[in-house]
Write a protein that holds these residues in place. Structure first.
Motif, PDB file in Angstrom:
ATOM      1  N   ARG A  76      44.178  48.118  31.989  1.00  0.00           N
ATOM      2  CA  ARG A  76      44.197  47.615  33.369  1.00  0.00           C
ATOM      3  C   ARG A  76      44.431  46.112  33.400  1.00  0.00           C
ATOM      4  O   ARG A  76      45.124  45.598  34.299  1.00  0.00           O
ATOM      5  N   ARG A  77      43.885  45.402  32.425  1.00  0.00           N
ATOM      6  CA  ARG A  77      44.142  43.965  32.337  1.00  0.00           C
ATOM      7  C   ARG A  77      45.627  43.704  32.115  1.00  0.00           C
ATOM      8  O   ARG A  77      46.202  42.798  32.709  1.00  0.00           O
ATOM      9  N   ALA A  78      46.218  44.476  31.224  1.00  0.00           N
ATOM     10  CA  ALA A  78      47.645  44.303  30.914  1.00  0.00           C
ATOM     11  C   ALA A  78      48.492  44.533  32.163  1.00  0.00           C
ATOM     12  O   ALA A  78      49.455  43.807  32.423  1.00  0.00           O
ATOM     13  N   LYS A  79      48.119  45.551  32.953  1.00  0.00           N
ATOM     14  CA  LYS A  79      48.862  45.829  34.184  1.00  0.00           C
ATOM     15  C   LYS A  79      48.705  44.671  35.168  1.00  0.00           C
ATOM     16  O   LYS A  79      49.673  44.258  35.820  1.00  0.00           O
ATOM     17  N   MET A  80      47.483  44.151  35.278  1.00  0.00           N
ATOM     18  CA  MET A  80      47.249  43.030  36.189  1.00  0.00           C
ATOM     19  C   MET A  80      48.065  41.816  35.762  1.00  0.00           C
ATOM     20  O   MET A  80      48.677  41.136  36.599  1.00  0.00           O
ATOM     21  N   ASP A  81      48.076  41.527  34.479  1.00  0.00           N
ATOM     22  CA  ASP A  81      48.854  40.388  33.981  1.00  0.00           C
ATOM     23  C   ASP A  81      50.333  40.561  34.309  1.00  0.00           C
ATOM     24  O   ASP A  81      51.013  39.614  34.705  1.00  0.00           O
ATOM     25  N   ALA A  82      50.840  41.789  34.134  1.00  0.00           N
ATOM     26  CA  ALA A  82      52.250  42.062  34.431  1.00  0.00           C
ATOM     27  C   ALA A  82      52.523  41.903  35.924  1.00  0.00           C
ATOM     28  O   ALA A  82      53.554  41.342  36.330  1.00  0.00           O
ATOM     29  N   ASP A  83      51.594  42.402  36.750  1.00  0.00           N
ATOM     30  CA  ASP A  83      51.759  42.273  38.206  1.00  0.00           C
ATOM     31  C   ASP A  83      51.778  40.805  38.632  1.00  0.00           C
ATOM     32  O   ASP A  83      52.544  40.393  39.501  1.00  0.00           O
ATOM     33  N   LEU A  84      50.906  40.008  38.007  1.00  0.00           N
ATOM     34  CA  LEU A  84      50.830  38.588  38.353  1.00  0.00           C
ATOM     35  C   LEU A  84      52.093  37.842  37.922  1.00  0.00           C
ATOM     36  O   LEU A  84      52.580  36.974  38.642  1.00  0.00           O
ATOM     37  N   LYS A  85      52.608  38.170  36.766  1.00  0.00           N
ATOM     38  CA  LYS A  85      53.842  37.526  36.302  1.00  0.00           C
ATOM     39  C   LYS A  85      54.988  37.845  37.244  1.00  0.00           C
ATOM     40  O   LYS A  85      55.807  36.981  37.575  1.00  0.00           O
ATOM     41  N   ALA A  86      55.064  39.111  37.671  1.00  0.00           N
ATOM     42  CA  ALA A  86      56.117  39.509  38.600  1.00  0.00           C
ATOM     43  C   ALA A  86      55.961  38.794  39.940  1.00  0.00           C
ATOM     44  O   ALA A  86      56.939  38.346  40.548  1.00  0.00           O
TER      45      ALA A  86
END
Length: 211
Positions: free
Chosen positions: A55-65
């Protein structure tokens, strides 16, 4: 710090400097670390840790996008960030068992109370520093203001020289900045009346407060 930021502030400008010191960073600078920490204070099981990391990895990806988006306005980005944050925190809480969730929410409540107290203190000190800064500025003569501008310009040039000097190791620059700042404060005090000095000392005391 007056020395390292005084050239970007108004006369004396402690209030402005304090604001710079605690100003909220951009979404990217702020949200990524928050995502990495997450609402997971309790010790996790291996299975929970796996879910949390995903879930952290998904959040990081969402934030980068989100940060990379060139179509959204700053206001739209902030709104999107808040939605992502709410969903992230909800998902992270769902990973916890009832006992872990209870402990986390209790810890979070205490942390929020402490944060609210700090914010109230900061607001009070900011208001006081602005008032003091205005008192000093209003009481200064034209000659004092001219001398102050000269001191700030000279000190700013010295600070820039230290910052730009690549022959000085980063860890060796701090004591040089500290010494220069003390020198700056002494020079400012020297052109002030006793009453102005008292106000300036209070301004420096406020600026040294830690939040």
């Amino acid at each position: 710090m007056i020395l390292r930021r005084h050239h970007r502030s108004t006369v004396l400008g402690a209030a402005a400097l304090m604001a710079i010191a605690v100003a909220a960073p951009s979404i990217g600078a702020h949200a990524a670390p928050a995502a990495q920490q997450g609402p997971l204070g309790p010790k996790l099981t291996p299975a929970q840790e796996t879910k949390a990391n995903a879930r952290r990895a998904k959040m990081d990806a969402d934030l980068k996008a989100l940060n990379a988006s060139k179509t959204l306005t700053p206001t739209q980005k902030q709104a999107k960030f808040l939605k992502l944050k709410t969903a992230y925190e909800s998902d992270m809480l769902d990973i916890l068992n009832p006992e872990q969730r209870k402990k986390f929410l209790a810890d979070k409540s205490r942390a929020m109370a402490i944060d609210a107290k700090k914010r109230a203190t900061f607001t009070k000190l900011m208001t006081e520093s602005q008032k003091i800064g205005k008192q000093i500025n209003d009481s200064m003569t034209a000659d004092q203001k001219k001398q102050l501008a000269s001191i700030k310009a000279a000190t700013g040039a010295q600070a820039k020289a230290i910052a730009d000097d690549k022959s000085i190791a980063p860890e060796a620059k701090k004591p040089k900045f500290d010494a220069l700042e003390k020198e700056f404060e002494g020079k400012v005090m020297a052109i002030m009346t006793p009453e102005q000095q008292k106000l300036f000392q209070r301004l420096l005391a406020i600026q040294s407060e830690k939040f």
